[in-house]
Design an enzyme around this catalytic site. Structure first.
Site, PDB file in Angstrom:
ATOM      1  N   LEU A  18      49.519  66.506  -3.364  1.00  0.00           N
ATOM      2  CA  LEU A  18      48.712  66.065  -4.458  1.00  0.00           C
ATOM      3  C   LEU A  18      47.321  66.242  -4.279  1.00  0.00           C
ATOM      4  CD1 LEU A  18      50.604  62.630  -5.070  1.00  0.00           C
ATOM      5  CD2 LEU A  18      50.389  64.585  -6.726  1.00  0.00           C
ATOM      6  N   CYS A  59      40.693  32.495  37.183  1.00  0.00           N
ATOM      7  CA  CYS A  59      41.719  32.365  36.173  1.00  0.00           C
ATOM      8  C   CYS A  59      41.186  31.380  34.898  1.00  0.00           C
ATOM      9  CB  CYS A  59      43.058  31.915  36.479  1.00  0.00           C
ATOM     10  SG  CYS A  59      44.252  31.533  35.018  1.00  0.00           S
ATOM     11  N   ASP A 110      75.879  50.256  20.014  1.00  0.00           N
ATOM     12  CA  ASP A 110      75.227  51.248  21.164  1.00  0.00           C
ATOM     13  C   ASP A 110      76.083  50.683  22.499  1.00  0.00           C
ATOM     14  OD1 ASP A 110      73.221  52.271  19.696  1.00  0.00           O
ATOM     15  OD2 ASP A 110      71.950  50.484  20.196  1.00  0.00           O
ATOM     16  N   CYS A 166      50.965  29.123  36.480  1.00  0.00           N
ATOM     17  CA  CYS A 166      49.803  29.169  35.659  1.00  0.00           C
ATOM     18  C   CYS A 166      50.111  28.811  34.271  1.00  0.00           C
ATOM     19  CB  CYS A 166      48.975  30.555  35.608  1.00  0.00           C
ATOM     20  SG  CYS A 166      47.596  30.606  34.279  1.00  0.00           S
ATOM     21  N   CYS A 177      43.832  28.336  34.950  1.00  0.00           N
ATOM     22  CA  CYS A 177      44.254  27.356  36.164  1.00  0.00           C
ATOM     23  C   CYS A 177      43.211  27.498  37.465  1.00  0.00           C
ATOM     24  CB  CYS A 177      45.582  27.733  36.777  1.00  0.00           C
ATOM     25  SG  CYS A 177      45.539  29.472  37.481  1.00  0.00           S
ATOM     26  N   LYS A 233      51.417  55.073  -3.477  1.00  0.00           N
ATOM     27  CA  LYS A 233      51.714  56.118  -2.717  1.00  0.00           C
ATOM     28  C   LYS A 233      52.263  55.511  -1.403  1.00  0.00           C
ATOM     29  CE  LYS A 233      49.765  60.515  -1.523  1.00  0.00           C
ATOM     30  NZ  LYS A 233      50.034  60.530  -0.017  1.00  0.00           N
ATOM     31  N   GLU A 237      60.466  59.149  -0.751  1.00  0.00           N
ATOM     32  CA  GLU A 237      59.788  58.940   0.653  1.00  0.00           C
ATOM     33  C   GLU A 237      60.604  58.245   1.499  1.00  0.00           C
ATOM     34  OE1 GLU A 237      56.808  60.653   0.457  1.00  0.00           O
ATOM     35  OE2 GLU A 237      55.644  60.050   2.015  1.00  0.00           O
TER      36      GLU A 237
HETATM   37  S1  IVH Z   1      54.835  62.425  -6.440  1.00  0.00           S
HETATM   38  C1  IVH Z   1      54.214  66.370  -7.436  1.00  0.00           C
HETATM   39  N1  IVH Z   1      54.790  59.844  -6.033  1.00  0.00           N
HETATM   40  O1  IVH Z   1      52.809  62.080  -1.282  1.00  0.00           O
HETATM   41  C2  IVH Z   1      54.258  65.282  -7.339  1.00  0.00           C
HETATM   42  N2  IVH Z   1      54.530  61.227  -4.300  1.00  0.00           N
HETATM   43  O2  IVH Z   1      50.409  63.848  -0.763  1.00  0.00           O
HETATM   44  C3  IVH Z   1      54.401  64.902  -5.699  1.00  0.00           C
HETATM   45  N3  IVH Z   1      54.121  60.251  -2.136  1.00  0.00           N
HETATM   46  O3  IVH Z   1      54.476  64.857  -0.784  1.00  0.00           O
HETATM   47  C4  IVH Z   1      55.131  63.682  -5.459  1.00  0.00           C
HETATM   48  N4  IVH Z   1      54.463  58.297  -2.825  1.00  0.00           N
HETATM   49  O4  IVH Z   1      55.641  62.771  -0.204  1.00  0.00           O
HETATM   50  C5  IVH Z   1      54.645  61.055  -5.610  1.00  0.00           C
HETATM   51  N5  IVH Z   1      54.846  57.553  -5.660  1.00  0.00           N
HETATM   52  C6  IVH Z   1      54.738  58.781  -5.190  1.00  0.00           C
HETATM   53  C7  IVH Z   1      54.683  58.987  -3.753  1.00  0.00           C
HETATM   54  C8  IVH Z   1      54.380  60.420  -3.366  1.00  0.00           C
HETATM   55  C9  IVH Z   1      54.312  58.951  -1.787  1.00  0.00           C
HETATM   56  C10 IVH Z   1      53.963  61.497  -0.985  1.00  0.00           C
HETATM   57  C11 IVH Z   1      54.951  62.513  -1.300  1.00  0.00           C
HETATM   58  C12 IVH Z   1      53.857  63.793  -1.424  1.00  0.00           C
HETATM   59  C13 IVH Z   1      52.712  63.330  -1.074  1.00  0.00           C
HETATM   60  C14 IVH Z   1      51.639  64.100  -1.307  1.00  0.00           C
END
Ligand code: IVH
Length: 673
Positions: free
Chosen positions: A84, A411, A38, A434, A414, A117, A175
């Site tokens: 999901l 304070c 930087d 202080c 102090c 997740k 992710e």
């Molecule tokens: S599987 C079809 N595995 O959760 C399968 N997703 O709410 C979809 N995510 O878009 C992905 N950890 O960004 C899977 N261990 C994991 C995950 C994961 C985070 C996220 C992913 C997905 C989102 C769905």
């Protein structure tokens, strides 16, 4: 600066910046720290601004930075990126399992995986013949944005795969996230800079991913966990999801820890139960678990619902990390600027995997706005490493016995009468001495945004204050390892390392010192403006409020605060003592300030040192006045040899050059030891 020398300096900087970014992005082997990068980058920018006619049209400074990139190219996903469905309880999970068992009875006895997740932003990476060629965000699932450069800037993402056996073309999905600790650090720095705080690691990660400037990915410490392989071309014999995870790890991808394979729904539920608390202790945010049918064949047969979510997987979410408890009392502390820091004392309650009995109430104004009363049932949240906060009261639970809080007039530390500045709602302690402020002030002085003294955190400072070793920042520079050794927890090594870290901070630029001193209203931006405009502390001291206000971004409030601080006799004394201690009071790097115990000595480094990297060791030697060269000759004074030192060591022995190890180098860098 005369033109030829500006041109010379510019081309030298261009070469350095270019080399550093190649090492980082192309070779995946950074040679210098982000801070050093930087600094070079900013120097180059400043020179280009001063001499636009000399600027190179391909300078890296011309890359667009910091803007949210709506200009990112769109890219279609060859295979849609699904989301999901959620299950919020064991029952909901059982219902999902029953439903998909009806679709395919084999599910009843099929292996099922459980994995965390990760709460970040999904990213798809395309690899061709084992090389990363493209990175695309999830977008709406069918079309995302291409962010290949940023993907490359994420250390966790291999540019070339390790091992073998990958399909010729494939996508690796996973992710992008920011771990809790770096997130907290980024926010601290933003706070010091007066910038708005990032809401949560997920938004911060998603935002950084979509910046046009890949270096933002480094700045925000983006990381990656892979969870899926999508073969696009060429065979791939793996049949089970958990084998894919193992394979991903073998290719060099980080895979989130703790995944398990279960042989029944009951086993899945048992594993989930073990995660309830554990999930909060992970170093990154996880917002639940993902339950997946392990066999790809079965996954394919179960298929997708409405083109949106797979039948074969579901997210098991845990409830939000907030809880209600009784507010027993409000304790008042004093922050470094003297501001009142009210803290809620709570009936202990479990939130987000930890027992919380104290939480911040921010300030007087917020207590009033939210009408928080002592005796209220209040909602407390805790996310990640962040300090627990009181959100507000549940008014429906009031009995009439609740007592509104009255801010103190004096304070609590102090006993000086508190004051309110004009236009401000919050009171503060005006006593610069202080003791309550001293501690907070020292914590701030040593923090990353300030003098950035590694290893000097709140606990250490408290111990040192208690032991009477220090009263203010200037005292830090008089510490020796001997003085620290009696303090609990200081071993020989750590005392030495801390003294050295403190010594090193002498060379920080004026802007860092200004932030470290904690002047009210002066954050990183104002400090930078002042440091740039005046260059040295004496010059800044000589300026009056008018001269300060003439600067862009410095209004009457900041100017008044700075002028007031510099007028104060105690502050002047502190500054004199800091100067006496060898602290550089200048913006640009200064040679010759502070102790230079290695002045004039020529060093050669060889072998790998136990704790220091080469660039670190070089920087420290140079900061102490020494020079580092690459080959041993009669002119070499000292060879620092680590493990597996080869020819250079032999040569030094032949020439009778002194050979020392890292420990000895550290001793010489911190004289008086
Ligand atoms: S599987 C079809 N595995 O959760 C399968 N997703 O709410 C979809 N995510 O878009 C992905 N950890 O960004 C899977 N261990 C994991 C995950 C994961 C985070 C996220 C992913 C997905 C989102 C769905």
């Amino acid at each position: 600066m005369t033109l030829p020398s500006a041109a010379d300096e510019m081309s030298a900087l261009l070469a350095q910046v270019g080399r550093a970014s190649r090492a980082y992005y192309d070779l995946d082997a950074p040679e210098i720290s982000d801070e050093e990068y930087d600094l070079l980058f900013r120097k180059l920018q400043a020179l280009e601004r001063a001499h636009p006619e000399l600027a190179d049209p391909s300078s890296p400074t011309l890359r667009v930075g910091g803007t949210i990139a709506s200009a990112l190219p769109k890219a279609r996903h060859a295979v849609p990126m699904l989301s999901l469905d959620n299950a919020f309880s064991a029952d909901e999970l059982a219902a999902w399992f029953e439903k998909i068992t009806k679709v395919d009875a084999r599910v009843a006895t099929a292996p099922i995986t459980v994995e965390v997740k990760i709460d970040g932003a999904a990213l798809s990476l395309t690899y061709e013949d084992g090389a990363l060629v493209r990175g695309v965000t999830r977008g709406d699932g069918s079309e995302g944005e291409e962010i290949t450069g940023t993907g490359r800037a994420i250390d966790d993402i291999p540019l070339r795969l390790a091992g073998a056996g990958w399909p010729r073309r494939m996508e690796v999905r996973g992710e992008v996230y920011i771990a809790k600790a770096p997130f907290a650090r980024v926010n601290h720095a933003r706070e010091a800079a007066g910038l708005e705080l990032l809401q949560n690691p997920r938004n911060a990660a998603a935002g950084a991913l979509r910046q046009l400037d890949p270096s933002e990915a480094r700045r925000r410490r983006l990381q990656f966990f892979a969870y899926q392989v999508v073969p696009l071309e060429g065979g791939w014999p793996v049949a089970l999801h958990h084998d894919a995870l193992t394979q991903l790890a073998a290719w060099g991808f980080p895979v989130a820890p703790g995944w398990e394979v279960c042989d029944s729904l009951a086993a899945v539920q048992r594993v989930i139960a073990t995660w309830g608390e554990r999930i909060r202790t992970l170093p990154f945010d996880a917002d639940g678990l993902v339950i997946k049918v392990d066999a790809f064949r079965l996954q394919d047969e179960l298929g997708v619902i409405g083109g949106r979510v797979p039948r074969w997987a579901i997210a098991r979410k845990f409830p939000a990390e907030s809880a209600f408890t009784r507010l027993v009392a409000i304790e008042v502390n004093i922050g470094r600027t003297g501001a009142l820091a009210p803290t809620a004392i709570l009936e202990p309650v479990r939130v987000g995997g930890a027992t919380v009995s104290r939480a911040t109430l921010h300030n007087e104004e917020i207590i009033a706005q939210r009408d928080v009363r002592i005796g209220d049932m209040v909602e407390v949240i805790r996310s990640g490493e962040v300090i627990p906060k009181v959100l507000g009261p549940d008014r429906s639970k009031r009995t009439g016995a609740e007592v509104p809080w009255v801010a103190p007039t004096h304070c609590p530390v102090c006993h000086t009468p508190l004051v309110k500045s004009e236009g401000e709602v919050n009171r503060y302690c005006p006593n610069a001495h202080c003791p309550g402020r001293a501690y907070e002030g020292l914590v701030h002085f040593a923090s990353r945004g300030g003098m950035d003294i590694t290893g000097l955190g709140p606990e250490r400072l408290e111990q040192m204050l208690e032991a009477g070793l220090i009263r203010d920042a200037a005292d830090l520079y008089a510490l020796t390892p001997e003085m620290l050794r009696p303090v609990e927890g200081f071993a020989e090594q750590s005392a030495q390392a801390l003294v050295m870290a403190i010594a090193e901070s002498r060379g920080r630029p004026l802007r860092a010192l200004l932030v470290a001193l904690g002047l009210r209203h002066v954050g990183a931006a104002a400090a930078k403006t002042l440091a740039r405009a005046f260059g040295t502390l004496p010059a800044l001291r000589a300026a009056d409020a008018e001269a300060l206000e003439a600067l862009e971004g410095i209004g009457p409030t900041i100017a008044g605060s700075v002028a007031g601080f510099l007028r104060d006799p105690d502050n002047r004394l502190l500054l004199d003592r800091l100067e006496g201690a060898g602290v550089a009071l200048q913006e640009s790097a200064v040679a010759g300030r502070g102790p230079r115990p290695l002045a004039g000595l020529r060093f050669v480094l060889t072998g790998s040192l136990p704790t220091l990297t080469r660039p670190d060791a070089t920087a420290r030697i140079e900061a102490a006045g020494g020079t580092v060269t690459s080959s041993v000759s009669k002119k070499t004074d000292v060879v620092v040899a680590g493990a597996d030192a080869g020819g250079k060591r032999t040569k030094a022995e032949q020439l009778g050059v002194a050979i020392i190890d890292e420990a000895e180098l550290l001793r010489r860098l911190a004289p008086g030891t």
